[in-house]
Design a protein around this motif. Structure first.
Motif, PDB file in Angstrom:
ATOM      1  N   ALA A 329       0.884  -1.093  -0.171  1.00  0.00           N
ATOM      2  CA  ALA A 329       0.099  -0.069   0.060  1.00  0.00           C
ATOM      3  C   ALA A 329       0.805   1.105  -0.022  1.00  0.00           C
ATOM      4  O   ALA A 329       0.532   2.402  -0.705  1.00  0.00           O
ATOM      5  CB  ALA A 329      -0.877  -0.101   1.323  1.00  0.00           C
ATOM      6  N   GLN A 330       1.986   1.136   0.670  1.00  0.00           N
ATOM      7  CA  GLN A 330       2.897   2.360   0.885  1.00  0.00           C
ATOM      8  C   GLN A 330       3.569   2.645  -0.643  1.00  0.00           C
ATOM      9  O   GLN A 330       3.746   3.788  -0.912  1.00  0.00           O
ATOM     10  CB  GLN A 330       3.818   2.081   1.744  1.00  0.00           C
ATOM     11  N   ALA A 331       3.816   1.634  -1.319  1.00  0.00           N
ATOM     12  CA  ALA A 331       4.403   1.999  -2.682  1.00  0.00           C
ATOM     13  C   ALA A 331       3.282   2.594  -3.523  1.00  0.00           C
ATOM     14  O   ALA A 331       3.746   3.479  -4.355  1.00  0.00           O
ATOM     15  CB  ALA A 331       4.776   0.358  -3.191  1.00  0.00           C
ATOM     16  N   ALA A 332       2.128   2.188  -3.631  1.00  0.00           N
ATOM     17  CA  ALA A 332       1.056   2.849  -4.281  1.00  0.00           C
ATOM     18  C   ALA A 332       0.890   4.277  -3.735  1.00  0.00           C
ATOM     19  O   ALA A 332       0.839   5.073  -4.680  1.00  0.00           O
ATOM     20  CB  ALA A 332      -0.116   1.706  -4.233  1.00  0.00           C
ATOM     21  N   LEU A 333       0.909   4.310  -2.538  1.00  0.00           N
ATOM     22  CA  LEU A 333       0.779   5.704  -2.022  1.00  0.00           C
ATOM     23  C   LEU A 333       1.974   6.646  -2.389  1.00  0.00           C
ATOM     24  O   LEU A 333       1.843   7.808  -2.855  1.00  0.00           O
ATOM     25  CB  LEU A 333       0.723   5.631  -0.508  1.00  0.00           C
ATOM     26  N   ALA A 350      -5.041  12.586 -12.730  1.00  0.00           N
ATOM     27  CA  ALA A 350      -5.715  11.587 -13.201  1.00  0.00           C
ATOM     28  C   ALA A 350      -4.877  10.116 -12.776  1.00  0.00           C
ATOM     29  O   ALA A 350      -5.199   9.215 -11.917  1.00  0.00           O
ATOM     30  CB  ALA A 350      -5.868  11.079 -14.510  1.00  0.00           C
ATOM     31  N   GLU A 351      -3.624  10.263 -12.824  1.00  0.00           N
ATOM     32  CA  GLU A 351      -2.774   8.916 -12.553  1.00  0.00           C
ATOM     33  C   GLU A 351      -2.632   8.801 -10.997  1.00  0.00           C
ATOM     34  O   GLU A 351      -2.620   7.975 -10.333  1.00  0.00           O
ATOM     35  CB  GLU A 351      -1.327   9.219 -13.057  1.00  0.00           C
ATOM     36  N   ALA A 352      -2.262  10.260 -10.299  1.00  0.00           N
ATOM     37  CA  ALA A 352      -2.527  10.256  -9.090  1.00  0.00           C
ATOM     38  C   ALA A 352      -3.705   9.583  -8.234  1.00  0.00           C
ATOM     39  O   ALA A 352      -3.646   9.007  -7.241  1.00  0.00           O
ATOM     40  CB  ALA A 352      -2.339  11.643  -8.577  1.00  0.00           C
ATOM     41  N   LEU A 353      -4.781   9.892  -8.825  1.00  0.00           N
ATOM     42  CA  LEU A 353      -6.092   9.332  -8.357  1.00  0.00           C
ATOM     43  C   LEU A 353      -6.111   7.895  -8.373  1.00  0.00           C
ATOM     44  O   LEU A 353      -6.430   6.955  -7.731  1.00  0.00           O
ATOM     45  CB  LEU A 353      -7.242   9.968  -8.933  1.00  0.00           C
ATOM     46  N   ARG A 354      -5.583   7.397  -9.543  1.00  0.00           N
ATOM     47  CA  ARG A 354      -5.524   5.993  -9.855  1.00  0.00           C
ATOM     48  C   ARG A 354      -4.556   5.076  -8.795  1.00  0.00           C
ATOM     49  O   ARG A 354      -4.991   4.206  -8.227  1.00  0.00           O
ATOM     50  CB  ARG A 354      -5.099   5.494 -11.159  1.00  0.00           C
ATOM     51  N   PHE A 355      -3.445   5.850  -8.363  1.00  0.00           N
ATOM     52  CA  PHE A 355      -2.544   5.150  -7.481  1.00  0.00           C
ATOM     53  C   PHE A 355      -3.071   5.329  -6.163  1.00  0.00           C
ATOM     54  O   PHE A 355      -2.886   4.493  -5.204  1.00  0.00           O
ATOM     55  CB  PHE A 355      -1.238   5.775  -7.547  1.00  0.00           C
ATOM     56  N   TYR A 356      -3.906   6.472  -5.552  1.00  0.00           N
ATOM     57  CA  TYR A 356      -4.682   6.544  -4.236  1.00  0.00           C
ATOM     58  C   TYR A 356      -5.637   5.397  -4.340  1.00  0.00           C
ATOM     59  O   TYR A 356      -5.675   4.941  -3.265  1.00  0.00           O
ATOM     60  CB  TYR A 356      -5.072   7.825  -4.284  1.00  0.00           C
ATOM     61  N   ALA A 359      -3.972   2.457  -3.657  1.00  0.00           N
ATOM     62  CA  ALA A 359      -3.285   2.230  -2.253  1.00  0.00           C
ATOM     63  C   ALA A 359      -4.574   1.898  -1.182  1.00  0.00           C
ATOM     64  O   ALA A 359      -4.516   1.291  -0.272  1.00  0.00           O
ATOM     65  CB  ALA A 359      -2.502   3.603  -1.711  1.00  0.00           C
ATOM     66  N   GLU A 360      -5.604   2.660  -1.439  1.00  0.00           N
ATOM     67  CA  GLU A 360      -6.722   2.165  -0.779  1.00  0.00           C
ATOM     68  C   GLU A 360      -7.052   0.972  -0.604  1.00  0.00           C
ATOM     69  O   GLU A 360      -7.661   0.390   0.321  1.00  0.00           O
ATOM     70  CB  GLU A 360      -8.044   3.548  -1.217  1.00  0.00           C
ATOM     71  N   GLN A 361      -7.137   0.299  -2.019  1.00  0.00           N
ATOM     72  CA  GLN A 361      -7.621  -1.120  -1.976  1.00  0.00           C
ATOM     73  C   GLN A 361      -6.583  -2.095  -1.281  1.00  0.00           C
ATOM     74  O   GLN A 361      -7.008  -3.004  -0.756  1.00  0.00           O
ATOM     75  CB  GLN A 361      -7.690  -1.560  -3.410  1.00  0.00           C
ATOM     76  N   ARG A 362      -5.309  -1.621  -1.051  1.00  0.00           N
ATOM     77  CA  ARG A 362      -4.268  -2.567  -0.250  1.00  0.00           C
ATOM     78  C   ARG A 362      -4.277  -1.950   1.180  1.00  0.00           C
ATOM     79  O   ARG A 362      -3.535  -2.369   1.849  1.00  0.00           O
ATOM     80  CB  ARG A 362      -3.005  -2.142  -0.942  1.00  0.00           C
ATOM     81  N   GLY A 363      -5.334  -1.089   1.684  1.00  0.00           N
ATOM     82  CA  GLY A 363      -5.487  -1.009   2.877  1.00  0.00           C
ATOM     83  C   GLY A 363      -5.123   0.571   3.656  1.00  0.00           C
ATOM     84  O   GLY A 363      -4.800   0.534   4.676  1.00  0.00           O
ATOM     85  N   HIS A 368      -7.249   6.681   1.472  1.00  0.00           N
ATOM     86  CA  HIS A 368      -8.711   6.616   1.770  1.00  0.00           C
ATOM     87  C   HIS A 368      -9.133   8.139   2.137  1.00  0.00           C
ATOM     88  O   HIS A 368      -9.986   8.750   1.670  1.00  0.00           O
ATOM     89  CB  HIS A 368      -9.223   5.779   2.709  1.00  0.00           C
ATOM     90  N   LYS A 369      -8.366   8.688   3.213  1.00  0.00           N
ATOM     91  CA  LYS A 369      -8.816  10.222   3.270  1.00  0.00           C
ATOM     92  C   LYS A 369      -8.263  11.163   2.337  1.00  0.00           C
ATOM     93  O   LYS A 369      -9.306  11.904   2.048  1.00  0.00           O
ATOM     94  CB  LYS A 369      -7.893  10.606   4.428  1.00  0.00           C
ATOM     95  N   MET A 370      -7.381  10.873   1.522  1.00  0.00           N
ATOM     96  CA  MET A 370      -7.228  11.745   0.393  1.00  0.00           C
ATOM     97  C   MET A 370      -8.278  11.816  -0.848  1.00  0.00           C
ATOM     98  O   MET A 370      -8.786  12.635  -1.259  1.00  0.00           O
ATOM     99  CB  MET A 370      -5.912  11.566  -0.324  1.00  0.00           C
ATOM    100  N   ILE A 371      -8.759  10.358  -0.936  1.00  0.00           N
ATOM    101  CA  ILE A 371      -9.823  10.312  -1.959  1.00  0.00           C
ATOM    102  C   ILE A 371     -11.095  11.013  -1.365  1.00  0.00           C
ATOM    103  O   ILE A 371     -11.717  11.649  -2.161  1.00  0.00           O
ATOM    104  CB  ILE A 371      -9.970   8.746  -2.119  1.00  0.00           C
ATOM    105  N   GLU A 372     -11.371  10.843   0.094  1.00  0.00           N
ATOM    106  CA  GLU A 372     -12.570  11.562   0.466  1.00  0.00           C
ATOM    107  C   GLU A 372     -12.445  13.318   0.074  1.00  0.00           C
ATOM    108  O   GLU A 372     -13.374  13.928  -0.142  1.00  0.00           O
ATOM    109  CB  GLU A 372     -12.849  11.122   2.108  1.00  0.00           C
ATOM    110  N   LEU A 373     -11.285  13.443   0.425  1.00  0.00           N
ATOM    111  CA  LEU A 373     -10.971  15.056   0.286  1.00  0.00           C
ATOM    112  C   LEU A 373     -10.980  15.559  -1.165  1.00  0.00           C
ATOM    113  O   LEU A 373     -11.640  16.522  -1.441  1.00  0.00           O
ATOM    114  CB  LEU A 373      -9.484  15.417   0.741  1.00  0.00           C
ATOM    115  N   ILE A 374     -10.511  14.567  -2.180  1.00  0.00           N
ATOM    116  CA  ILE A 374     -10.578  15.021  -3.565  1.00  0.00           C
ATOM    117  C   ILE A 374     -11.998  15.176  -3.954  1.00  0.00           C
ATOM    118  O   ILE A 374     -12.427  16.002  -4.504  1.00  0.00           O
ATOM    119  CB  ILE A 374      -9.664  13.892  -4.372  1.00  0.00           C
ATOM    120  N   PHE A 375     -13.103  14.278  -3.758  1.00  0.00           N
ATOM    121  CA  PHE A 375     -14.352  14.359  -4.094  1.00  0.00           C
ATOM    122  C   PHE A 375     -15.137  15.006  -3.139  1.00  0.00           C
ATOM    123  O   PHE A 375     -16.440  15.133  -3.413  1.00  0.00           O
ATOM    124  CB  PHE A 375     -14.841  12.827  -4.230  1.00  0.00           C
TER     125      PHE A 375
END
Length: 441
Positions: A329-333, A350-356, A359-363, A368-375
C-alpha cells in the motif's frame, strides 16, 4: 217437341247451377266427416296400446313458490352520521413538482451558452440524416465531433458510453477516418467498459491508412499503458525519477509521430525531456505544439520561466518518499504522491487518483482520506460531470494526512507541466475547446 225460347232457357240454367253448388257442398261436408271419423279411432288405438303396455301417462306437477330468506335490514340509529357526496372541485389542485428534464444535453447558462446550444442541435441534426448514420461525409463528421464533445464534457455532461456510440456511428460507413482514433482511445482507456487491446490494435491499424502520425502516438500510448512504470536512479543524483522505460521501437513510434507534427506526441516528448532535466529539448518539443494546443503553450511558458529565473528541473523536484516494498500500500501511495506533487514526473492528477485508489484497495488509510478530500469539492455545474478540480488538487498536494485532521501546509508547489485532457483533445473543434478550458481554469 218445341224448342225452348231464349227467355225460357235462362231460368233453367240458373236452377241447374244451384243444384250443382248444393251437390258440391254436400260432398265436401261428407269428406270432412270421413276424415274426422278416421282420426279418432287411430288416437284411441294408441291410448289402448299405452294402457296395454302399462305405461302411465305423466301428469304435470303443480308449481309452488316460496318466499326468499331475505335478511332483515336493521334501521340506522338516530345519531348515525350520514355520508355526503363531496362537492366537485372548483379548481385544479395546486401540485408543485420539479420540471421534467429535456433530452437536450445540459449546457452552462452564460452569455455564450445559447450559441453553443444551437451548434449542438445543428450537430445532432446533421449527424442523424434520414439516409442513416455515417451515410454522408457531413453526417460522419458531425457524429465524430459529438463523440469528442461527450468524451470531454464540453458543454454537456461527460458520457463515455455515449461518446463511444457516436464514434461507432461516425465510423459506420468509413467516411470519417478520425473516428477510428476515437474507437482506439475507447478501447485503450475503456469508455465505460474494460480496456480491449485487441480492438485498439484494429482501430489503430485502420487509422494508420489516413493519419499515420496519430496512429503511431496511440500505438505508443497503448504500449506504455500495458507496461508498468519503473523507477530509475540517475548517476548524478540520489533522487529517483519515475519514468516510462521505453524500448527502441516504442521510442521510435513517439519520435516519428512528433517529427510528423503530431501535437500529442510533441507534448509528451516535451514532458519527458522536462522530467529528464533537458530544458532546451523540452522547450523545442513544446514549441512545435504551442500554436495548436493551449496546454502546450502553457507548458512552454512554464519552462521558459524556469530558464529565465536560472532554475533547472532538479531544483524544482521535491524529495521523494521513502522506499517501500513493491506491491504494498505504501508503494502505491508513494506513486500517487509523485504524480500529485510532480516529484520526478510532471503532475498528473488522473494518474495520482488511480494510485490513491490502488493504495486504498491495499489498506492505506491515508489514501482513503485523500480520496474523500478530492471528491469533497468536485467541479460543479452542468457539463462538468463532477470531475477533478485542478485548484483543489493543487491545494491537496500539500495536505498532511498523517494527522487525525488533515492539514494543508503553505508554500509553493513544485514545477508542474500538464498533459491535455485526452489524446484526442486537440481534435475537438476550437469553440468547444475554449469552453472546456474556460471551465477548468
Amino acid at each position: 217437341m218445341a224448342r225452348p225460347t231464349q227467355q225460357q232457357s235462362a231460368p233453367h240454367r240458373k236452377v241447374l247451377h244451384i243444384r250443382r253448388l248444393a251437390l258440391v257442398q254436400s260432398l265436401g261436408f261428407l269428406l270432412l266427416c270421413c276424415a274426422f271419423a278416421g282420426g279418432v279411432p287411430h288416437a284411441r288405438t294408441r291410448s289402448a296400446q299405452a294402457a296395454q303396455w302399462g305405461i302411465s301417462t305423466p301428469q304435470p306437477a303443480p308449481l309452488e313458490s316460496r318466499p326468499l330468506n331475505t335478511p332483515a335490514i336493521t334501521p340506522l340509529a338516530p345519531d348515525t352520521q350520514r355520508i355526503e357526496e363531496p362537492p366537485p372541485p372548483s379548481a385544479a389542485p395546486d401540485i408543485t413538482a420539479a420540471p421534467v428534464a429535456s433530452s437536450t444535453p445540459l449546457i452552462v447558462r452564460d452569455s455564450g451558452s445559447k450559441a453553443l446550444q444551437r451548434e449542438l442541435e445543428q450537430l445532432q441534426k446533421a449527424a442523424s440524416p434520414r439516409s442513416g448514420y455515417g451515410s454522408t461525409t457531413a453526417a460522419a463528421q458531425a457524429a465524430w465531433q459529438l463523440g469528442l464533445i461527450y468524451l470531454h464534457g464540453a458543454g454537456v455532461r461527460i458520457d463515455l458510453p455515449q461518446a463511444q456510440l457516436w464514434f461507432e456511428r461516425a465510423a459506420k460507413q468509413g467516411r470519417e477516418p478520425w473516428a477510428y482514433a476515437g474507437l482506439a482511445w475507447c478501447a485503450i482507456d475503456g469508455c465505460g467498459a474494460p480496456a480491449n487491446p485487441g480492438e485498439a490494435a484494429k482501430a489503430i491499424s485502420r487509422l494508420r491508412a489516413t493519419y499515420p502520425a496519430r496512429a503511431d502516438f496511440l500505438a505508443w500510448l497503448q504500449a506504455s499503458r500495458l507496461k508498468p512504470i519503473q523507477v530509475s536512479t540517475p548517476a548524478n543524483t540520489a533522487n529517483p525519477i519515475s519514468v516510462h522505460r521505453l524500448t527502441g521501437s516504442e521510442r521510435q513510434l513517439l519520435e516519428r509521430a512528433a517529427a510528423a507534427g503530431d501535437t500529442q506526441a510533441n507534448i509528451e516528448l516535451g514532458i519527458q525531456a522536462f522530467a529528464s532535466r533537458q530544458m532546451p529539448l523540452a522547450e523545442n518539443y513544446l514549441r512545435r505544439a504551442a500554436s495548436r494546443s493551449v496546454v502546450a503553450a502553457n507548458n512552454l511558458t512554464a519552462v521558459r520561466r524556469l530558464e529565465k529565473n536560472g532554475l533547472n528541473a532538479a531544483n524544482s523536484f521535491a524529495a521523494p518518499s521513502s522506499a517501500a516494498p513493491e506491491g504494498s500500500a505504501q508503494a502505491a501511495l508513494n506513486m500517487a504522491r509523485m504524480y500529485h506533487l510532480g516529484q520526478g514526473v510532471p503532475a498528473n492528477y488522473a494518474e495520482a487518483l488511480r494510485f490513491y485508489r490502488l493504495a486504498e484497495q491495499r489498506g492505506s488509510k491515508e489514501a482513503h482520506k485523500m480520496i474523500e478530500l478530492i471528491f469533497s469539492r468536485p467541479l460543479q455545474g452542468a457539463g462538468l460531470g463532477g470531475g477533478l478540480d485542478p485548484a483543489w488538487m493543487q491545494q491537496l498536494a500539500r495536505a498532511d494526512l498523517s494527522q487525525t485532521t488533515p492539514v494543508i501546509t503553505t508554500g509553493s508547489t513544485t514545477a508542474q507541466l500538464q498533459r491535455e485532457p485526452s489524446p484526442l483533445f486537440d481534435l475537438l473543434a476550437q469553440p468547444w475547446q475554449r469552453r472546456l478550458l474556460q471551465i477548468t481554469q
